[in-house]
Design an enzyme around this catalytic site. Structure first.
Site, PDB file in Angstrom:
ATOM      1  N   LEU A   5       0.879  -1.315  -0.212  1.00 49.57           N
ATOM      2  CA  LEU A   5      -0.263  -0.219   0.048  1.00 49.57           C
ATOM      3  C   LEU A   5       0.943   0.898  -0.043  1.00 49.57           C
ATOM      4  O   LEU A   5       1.676   1.841   0.966  1.00 49.57           O
ATOM      5  CB  LEU A   5      -0.772   0.008   1.244  1.00 49.57           C
ATOM      6  CG  LEU A   5      -1.612   0.921   1.846  1.00 49.57           C
ATOM      7  CD1 LEU A   5      -2.569   1.895   0.387  1.00 49.57           C
ATOM      8  CD2 LEU A   5      -2.142   1.494   2.666  1.00 49.57           C
ATOM      9  N   GLY A   8       0.515   8.561  -1.482  1.00 47.60           N
ATOM     10  CA  GLY A   8       0.996   9.657  -3.071  1.00 47.60           C
ATOM     11  C   GLY A   8       1.366   8.959  -3.065  1.00 47.60           C
ATOM     12  O   GLY A   8       2.584   9.641  -3.866  1.00 47.60           O
ATOM     13  N   SER A  10       0.308  10.232  -7.121  1.00 52.90           N
ATOM     14  CA  SER A  10      -0.466  11.035  -8.787  1.00 52.90           C
ATOM     15  C   SER A  10       0.865  10.948  -8.929  1.00 52.90           C
ATOM     16  O   SER A  10       1.075  11.879  -9.729  1.00 52.90           O
ATOM     17  CB  SER A  10      -0.667  11.768  -7.713  1.00 52.90           C
ATOM     18  OG  SER A  10      -0.344  12.428  -6.708  1.00 52.90           O
ATOM     19  N   GLY A  14       6.464   8.550  -5.127  1.00 47.14           N
ATOM     20  CA  GLY A  14       4.760   7.435  -5.216  1.00 47.14           C
ATOM     21  C   GLY A  14       4.518   7.240  -6.310  1.00 47.14           C
ATOM     22  O   GLY A  14       4.662   6.108  -6.591  1.00 47.14           O
ATOM     23  N   SER A 137      12.904  12.623   5.606  1.00 44.88           N
ATOM     24  CA  SER A 137      13.879  13.447   4.574  1.00 44.88           C
ATOM     25  C   SER A 137      15.176  13.779   5.354  1.00 44.88           C
ATOM     26  O   SER A 137      15.506  12.997   6.323  1.00 44.88           O
ATOM     27  CB  SER A 137      13.040  15.031   4.513  1.00 44.88           C
ATOM     28  OG  SER A 137      14.049  16.038   4.599  1.00 44.88           O
ATOM     29  N   TYR A 150       8.677  22.428   8.363  1.00 45.35           N
ATOM     30  CA  TYR A 150       8.555  20.607   7.702  1.00 45.35           C
ATOM     31  C   TYR A 150       9.589  19.885   8.520  1.00 45.35           C
ATOM     32  O   TYR A 150       9.145  18.722   9.295  1.00 45.35           O
ATOM     33  CB  TYR A 150       9.128  21.059   6.154  1.00 45.35           C
ATOM     34  CG  TYR A 150       9.132  19.930   5.316  1.00 45.35           C
ATOM     35  CD1 TYR A 150       8.361  18.533   4.245  1.00 45.35           C
ATOM     36  CD2 TYR A 150      11.111  19.225   4.746  1.00 45.35           C
ATOM     37  CE1 TYR A 150       7.886  17.544   4.236  1.00 45.35           C
ATOM     38  CE2 TYR A 150      10.832  18.757   4.151  1.00 45.35           C
ATOM     39  CZ  TYR A 150       9.896  17.673   3.748  1.00 45.35           C
ATOM     40  OH  TYR A 150      10.157  16.510   3.027  1.00 45.35           O
TER      41      TYR A 150
END
Length: 286
Positions: A5, A8, A10, A14, A137, A150
């Site tokens: 699974l 993200g 699109s 991902g 990250s 972030y």
């Protein structure tokens, strides 16, 4: 057949991961918040003669998470790998960030990981098998200018994952891994900078403007450095993720490039993959 699974999917990492895992005979559940963006992945999968099932899953919407997971369990009875990839960049000073933006950055990059992880754990625990891979990250190890919100969210994912691995892995045979890219040549950074613009498209940084422009200029210089490139493609990062998934004893953490390895070196040189720290924590508390 193993299934995975991925959140993200699109665009970017991902998108590339969904194709790569499908090419290696995984049953891929590629999820995205907006199914109107599914055409590109569908067309590429068709072109390569790959089977990918695309589902709606918004990491900020718990009902959509549960609905997607229920469908997978109904079809397969298991989830072998969860790849928490969904996230969003954000480059803006704390002073100039609204509370709404603070909540959004935290929700997408941190709380969303909690939601999906919580939802799959009961099924992995029942099978006493599974692997949860969280894309963070180098900003989850090293705080960087104008990325405080972030980085804070990614630091949180790192701590969350370390803590889960300390007791769930040895007890229930569920592996946890953190994949830590540097820059990625997708629309990720452009989207981050757009968040800094005001309604006129100007960089809304006020007194911080000189530092911010220096920061942007430095990012451009690093992007053009052919000897030590800061940026990787989504495909390159996806290939690292695939190697982590295929490893018999997956690392707790891994950087995806020489650039990110160098930036995090002062924090990681004694324990590059996190295994020593994990063992120490387990010896202290369990």
């Amino acid at each position: 057949m193993k299934n995975i699974l991925i959140t993200g999917t699109s665009t970017g990492v991902g998108f590339e991961a969904a194709l790569l895992f499908a090419e290696h005979n995984y049953k891929v559940y590629a999820t995205m918040r907006n199914l109107k963006k599914a055409n590109t992945l569908q067309e590429e999968a068709k072109k390569r003669n790959l089977s990918i099932e695309i589902l709606r899953l918004d990491v900020t919407d718990n009902d959509s998470i549960l609905k997607a997971i229920d469908l997978i369990i109904a079809q397969d009875g298991k989830i072998d790998i969860l790849l928490n990839n969904a996230g969003a960049g954000f480059a803006k000073t704390l002073e100039q960030t609204s509370q709404e933006e603070i909540d959004w950055v935290t929700d997408v990059n941190y709380t969303g990981v909690i939601r999906t992880t919580k939802a799959v754990l009961p099924f992995m625990r029942e099978k006493k098998a599974g692997h949860i891979i969280n894309v963070t990250s180098i900003g989850g190890l090293v705080g960087q200018p104008f990325n405080e919100l972030y980085c804070g969210a990614k630091f949180a994912v790192e701590g969350f994952t370390e803590a889960l691995a300390s007791y769930i892995s040895p007890t229930f045979n569920i592996n946890f891994s953190l994949v830590e890219p540097g820059g990625i040549t997708t629309e990720f950074m452009n989207n981050a900078v757009q968040k800094t613009q005001n309604e006129n498209g100007e960089l809304a940084t006020g007194e911080y403007a000189p530092i911010f422009h220096k920061y942007l200029s430095g990012a451009q210089d690093r992007a053009s450095n052919e000897e030590l490139p800061m940026y990787q493609t989504g495909k390159q990062v996806a290939e690292v993720i695939f190697k982590v998934a295929e490893t018999d004893t997956p690392p707790l953490r891994v950087r995806t490039s020489v650039w990110s390895e160098n930036l995090g070196n002062l924090k990681t040189q004694l324990d590059p993959d996190g295994s020593k720290l994990l063992k120490q924590v387990q010896s202290y508390f369990l």
